[in-house]
Design a protein around this motif. Sequence first.
Motif, PDB file in Angstrom:
ATOM      1  N   MET A  90       0.845  -1.192   0.000  1.00 60.06           N
ATOM      2  CA  MET A  90       0.000   0.000   0.000  1.00 60.06           C
ATOM      3  C   MET A  90       0.882   1.243   0.000  1.00 60.06           C
ATOM      4  N   ARG A  91       0.463   2.258  -0.747  1.00 59.51           N
ATOM      5  CA  ARG A  91       1.182   3.528  -0.814  1.00 59.51           C
ATOM      6  C   ARG A  91       0.391   4.610  -0.077  1.00 59.51           C
ATOM      7  N   LEU A  92       1.111   5.602   0.398  1.00 59.59           N
ATOM      8  CA  LEU A  92       0.484   6.716   1.101  1.00 59.59           C
ATOM      9  C   LEU A  92       0.826   8.011   0.386  1.00 59.59           C
ATOM     10  N   SER A  93      -0.211   8.780   0.076  1.00 61.62           N
ATOM     11  CA  SER A  93      -0.046  10.048  -0.634  1.00 61.62           C
ATOM     12  C   SER A  93      -0.784  11.138   0.127  1.00 61.62           C
ATOM     13  N   THR A  94      -0.590  12.366  -0.322  1.00 62.74           N
ATOM     14  CA  THR A  94      -1.273  13.494   0.303  1.00 62.74           C
ATOM     15  C   THR A  94      -1.885  14.379  -0.766  1.00 62.74           C
ATOM     16  N   THR A 139      -4.904   0.142  -2.877  1.00 64.77           N
ATOM     17  CA  THR A 139      -3.447   0.145  -3.004  1.00 64.77           C
ATOM     18  C   THR A 139      -2.837   1.503  -2.662  1.00 64.77           C
ATOM     19  N   GLU A 140      -3.673   2.526  -2.513  1.00 62.84           N
ATOM     20  CA  GLU A 140      -3.158   3.864  -2.199  1.00 62.84           C
ATOM     21  C   GLU A 140      -4.195   4.621  -1.376  1.00 62.84           C
ATOM     22  N   LEU A 141      -3.751   5.213  -0.283  1.00 60.43           N
ATOM     23  CA  LEU A 141      -4.581   6.101   0.522  1.00 60.43           C
ATOM     24  C   LEU A 141      -4.031   7.512   0.397  1.00 60.43           C
ATOM     25  N   VAL A 142      -4.940   8.487   0.294  1.00 63.30           N
ATOM     26  CA  VAL A 142      -4.555   9.891   0.153  1.00 63.30           C
ATOM     27  C   VAL A 142      -5.130  10.660   1.333  1.00 63.30           C
ATOM     28  N   THR A 178       5.578   9.011   8.098  1.00 69.18           N
ATOM     29  CA  THR A 178       6.888   8.351   8.192  1.00 69.18           C
ATOM     30  C   THR A 178       6.846   6.984   8.866  1.00 69.18           C
ATOM     31  N   GLU A 179       5.777   6.698   9.629  1.00 73.54           N
ATOM     32  CA  GLU A 179       5.765   5.476  10.431  1.00 73.54           C
ATOM     33  C   GLU A 179       4.641   4.498  10.121  1.00 73.54           C
ATOM     34  N   ALA A 180       3.513   4.988   9.597  1.00 75.52           N
ATOM     35  CA  ALA A 180       2.302   4.151   9.547  1.00 75.52           C
ATOM     36  C   ALA A 180       2.458   2.934   8.651  1.00 75.52           C
ATOM     37  N   LEU A 181       2.987   3.097   7.458  1.00 79.26           N
ATOM     38  CA  LEU A 181       3.059   1.973   6.534  1.00 79.26           C
ATOM     39  C   LEU A 181       3.965   0.872   7.057  1.00 79.26           C
ATOM     40  N   ALA A 182       5.047   1.257   7.727  1.00 78.07           N
ATOM     41  CA  ALA A 182       5.932   0.258   8.314  1.00 78.07           C
ATOM     42  C   ALA A 182       5.208  -0.551   9.373  1.00 78.07           C
ATOM     43  N   GLN A 183       4.360   0.106  10.158  1.00 78.53           N
ATOM     44  CA  GLN A 183       3.589  -0.593  11.185  1.00 78.53           C
ATOM     45  C   GLN A 183       2.495  -1.459  10.581  1.00 78.53           C
ATOM     46  N   LEU A 184       2.020  -1.053   9.409  1.00 79.07           N
ATOM     47  CA  LEU A 184       0.972  -1.835   8.738  1.00 79.07           C
ATOM     48  C   LEU A 184       1.517  -3.189   8.310  1.00 79.07           C
TER      49      LEU A 184
END
Length: 297
Positions: free
Chosen positions: A1-5, A265-268, A290-296
């Motif tokens: 999963m990717r994280l965008s803004t 696959t991507e949250l904005v 900086t931390e959420a995806l690693a914890q996921l």
Amino acid sequence: MRLSTVILPIHRWSEGQKVWRRAEDLGFHAAYTYDHLSWRSFRDGPWFGALPTLTAAATATERLRLGTLVTSPNFRHPVTLAKELITLDDVSDGRITLGIGAGGNGFDATVLGQEAWTPKERADRFGEFVALLDRLLTEDAVTERGTFYSADEARNVPGCVQRPRLPFAVAATGPRGLRLAARHGQAWVTTGDPKLYEEGTPEQSVAALRGQVEKLAKACAETGRDVAALDKVLLTGFTPDRGRPLESVDAFVDFAGRHRELGFTELVIHWPIPDSDFAADQTVFEDIATEALAQLG
């Protein structure tokens, strides 16, 4: 999963450029902006153009993907939009994604002096708009006579840096829009079910999103396409959860995990704006980035 803004175009560039650079430093996959002429509660405040903002952001960043979320036919024409997108794709060295949707009945719908289109007319225009734009971005010269949009030897040399063209992220929930996403999209975008925003529950929202994903899969099957080939993007902030996922890293990890299970696959997430619907603690927001995806995991 990717994280965008998504960074709303409300800042003069002397300040705005710092936000876009910070988004890159935080490691976001992409930073998008709304393509409106004004929007809801921000109507009486500063609001700048999407494509010039993205052009400036392209020169201020190096790795961050950039895009609209979303462009619509409300005040744009495929011929002029294609030329601007090819230029933007060149300036950014191939980092542009076009989020595109049918538009709605907001301020943009009547700003040029026209009557707001009916839902059917919006859908009719959207289908013609996307198909013509696809051709304009992939062919050197296009002539087309449509019901709503036409082109007469429209030239688009040298074309996009990204081949065969820059990716489309098609926002849709209805059957016609989902078919467009299946036919033309490299990604599909949703904000959830708007009917649930005021009084729905997170559980109802998840069920509604599951249904949308299933309808997308059906549309893909009808066009002979594997639904797994499309990225699935959720623009957050419009589900019954509203801003709660941004209250802590743990809350966001829980939110992201539930939606990853649906196939997203991507949250904005919206860059925080004080005293608005997108207010959030900046420190928590940056911790999430900086931390959420690693914890996921």
